[in-house]
Design an enzyme around this catalytic site. Structure first.
Site, PDB file in Angstrom:
ATOM      1  N   GLY A  12       0.782  -1.230   0.000  1.00 32.45           N
ATOM      2  CA  GLY A  12       0.000   0.000   0.000  1.00 32.45           C
ATOM      3  C   GLY A  12       0.813   1.278   0.000  1.00 32.45           C
ATOM      4  O   GLY A  12       0.329   2.326   0.451  1.00 32.45           O
ATOM      5  N   ASN A 107      -5.515   2.758 -12.650  1.00 35.97           N
ATOM      6  CA  ASN A 107      -4.557   1.757 -12.179  1.00 35.97           C
ATOM      7  C   ASN A 107      -3.154   2.318 -12.360  1.00 35.97           C
ATOM      8  O   ASN A 107      -2.907   3.099 -13.278  1.00 35.97           O
ATOM      9  CB  ASN A 107      -4.698   0.467 -13.001  1.00 35.97           C
ATOM     10  CG  ASN A 107      -3.721  -0.612 -12.556  1.00 35.97           C
ATOM     11  OD1 ASN A 107      -3.547  -0.840 -11.345  1.00 35.97           O
ATOM     12  ND2 ASN A 107      -3.056  -1.274 -13.490  1.00 35.97           N
ATOM     13  N   HIS A 109       0.742   1.000 -13.033  1.00 39.19           N
ATOM     14  CA  HIS A 109       1.478  -0.188 -13.468  1.00 39.19           C
ATOM     15  C   HIS A 109       2.964   0.172 -13.568  1.00 39.19           C
ATOM     16  O   HIS A 109       3.306   1.233 -14.108  1.00 39.19           O
ATOM     17  CB  HIS A 109       0.953  -0.671 -14.826  1.00 39.19           C
ATOM     18  CG  HIS A 109       1.675  -1.888 -15.308  1.00 39.19           C
ATOM     19  ND1 HIS A 109       1.443  -3.142 -14.774  1.00 39.19           N
ATOM     20  CD2 HIS A 109       2.640  -2.037 -16.247  1.00 39.19           C
ATOM     21  CE1 HIS A 109       2.242  -4.016 -15.378  1.00 39.19           C
ATOM     22  NE2 HIS A 109       2.967  -3.380 -16.272  1.00 39.19           N
TER      23      HIS A 109
HETATM   24  C1  GAR Z   1       3.513  -1.109  -7.345  1.00 35.16           C
HETATM   25  O1  GAR Z   1       4.819  -1.102  -7.886  1.00 35.16           O
HETATM   26  C2  GAR Z   1       2.465  -1.144  -8.431  1.00 35.16           C
HETATM   27  O2  GAR Z   1       2.818  -0.385  -9.562  1.00 35.16           O
HETATM   28  C3  GAR Z   1       2.444  -2.605  -8.768  1.00 35.16           C
HETATM   29  O3  GAR Z   1       2.548  -3.262  -7.530  1.00 35.16           O
HETATM   30  C4  GAR Z   1       3.258  -2.425  -6.612  1.00 35.16           C
HETATM   31  C5  GAR Z   1       2.380  -2.226  -5.406  1.00 35.16           C
HETATM   32  O4  GAR Z   1       3.096  -1.566  -4.393  1.00 35.16           O
HETATM   33  N1  GAR Z   1       1.243  -2.962  -9.440  1.00 35.16           N
HETATM   34  C6  GAR Z   1       1.149  -3.952 -10.319  1.00 35.16           C
HETATM   35  O5  GAR Z   1       2.096  -4.670 -10.619  1.00 35.16           O
HETATM   36  C7  GAR Z   1      -0.230  -4.136 -10.925  1.00 35.16           C
HETATM   37  N2  GAR Z   1      -0.170  -5.020 -12.030  1.00 35.16           N
HETATM   38  P1  GAR Z   1       2.312  -0.817  -3.228  1.00 35.16           P
HETATM   39  O6  GAR Z   1       1.313  -1.822  -2.621  1.00 35.16           O
HETATM   40  O7  GAR Z   1       3.370  -0.458  -2.239  1.00 35.16           O
HETATM   41  O8  GAR Z   1       1.636   0.384  -3.807  1.00 35.16           O
END
Ligand code: GAR
Length: 210
Positions: A12, A107, A109
């Site tokens: 998060g 979203n 990515h």
């Molecule tokens: C982030 O790097 C986000 O861009 C990626 O997961 C991580 C979540 O980190 N999302 C994906 O790969 C979606 N396909 P967070 O929970 O610390 O924000």
């Protein structure tokens, strides 16, 4: 202010960046709800500490994907949510849910889309030998990591980089990009027109965010 619901599955940190940005009085969105599909998601605690309503809707508690997504949809509507931000939410949403929230779901990515959709983006970027990598905020469509691009941030790739060092550099860019992209959409300075997003010429873009 537009009311935002954030969906998370884990750490998060992007959620925290959005919560922090939304504390500014002139920020055009308010974070009204954080939902996690995993009860152990670390982000839930951070949201609660920030005084934000949270909920766990675990996909494991439902007989099928449809009823899981209906439960999320209901909770978001009850809270009067206008916009959804996916922030490390690791379940692919069904076409009916995407349609119900069409042009109102963002979203983030960790790649410069349309390159490197899917998982392990940093290792794949290194394997491909790209010199520039980054992250994208886009409007969610039914296809994974697909949809109109709201904003992107670029980072350089060095020959010394590992997947971990590159991930850390991109994550820093994500934390600046997502609040900026949400503000563009929430304020109406960026508007979805079919499969593209039109950004107001007067919107000021921070360096490396394009
Ligand atoms: C982030 O790097 C986000 O861009 C990626 O997961 C991580 C979540 O980190 N999302 C994906 O790969 C979606 N396909 P967070 O929970 O610390 O924000």
């Amino acid at each position: 202010k537009r009311k935002v619901g954030i969906l998370i599955s884990g750490r998060g940190s992007n959620m925290s960046a959005l919560i922090e940005a939304a504390k500014q009085p002139d920020y055009p969105a308010e974070i009204a709800l954080v939902l996690s599909n995993r009860p152990e998601a670390a982000g839930l605690r951070h949201a609660t500490d920030a005084g934000i309503a949270t909920g766990v809707i675990s996909h494991r508690d439902f007989a099928d994907k449809r009823s899981f997504e209906e439960a999320m949809d209901e909770r978001l509507r009850e809270a009067g949510i206008d916009l959804i931000c996916l922030a490390g939410f690791m379940r692919l949403l069904s076409p009916w849910f995407v349609d119900a929230w069409r042009d109102r779901t963002l979203n983030i990515h960790p790649s410069l889309l349309p390159s490197f959709k899917g998982l392990d983006t940093h290792a794949r970027a290194l394997a491909a030998g790209v010199r520039v990598h980054g992250c994208t905020v886009h409007i969610v469509r039914a296809e994974m990591d697909d949809g109109p691009i709201v904003a992107q941030a670029a980072v350089p790739v060095s020959s010394q980089d590992t997947a971990e060092s590159l991930a850390a550099r991109v994550l820093g860019a994500e934390h600046r990009l997502y609040p900026h992209a949400l503000a563009l959409i929430a304020s109406g300075r960026a508007i979805v027109e079919g499969e593209r997003v039109r950004v107001d010429a007067e919107a000021v873009l921070p360096q490396m965010i394009i």
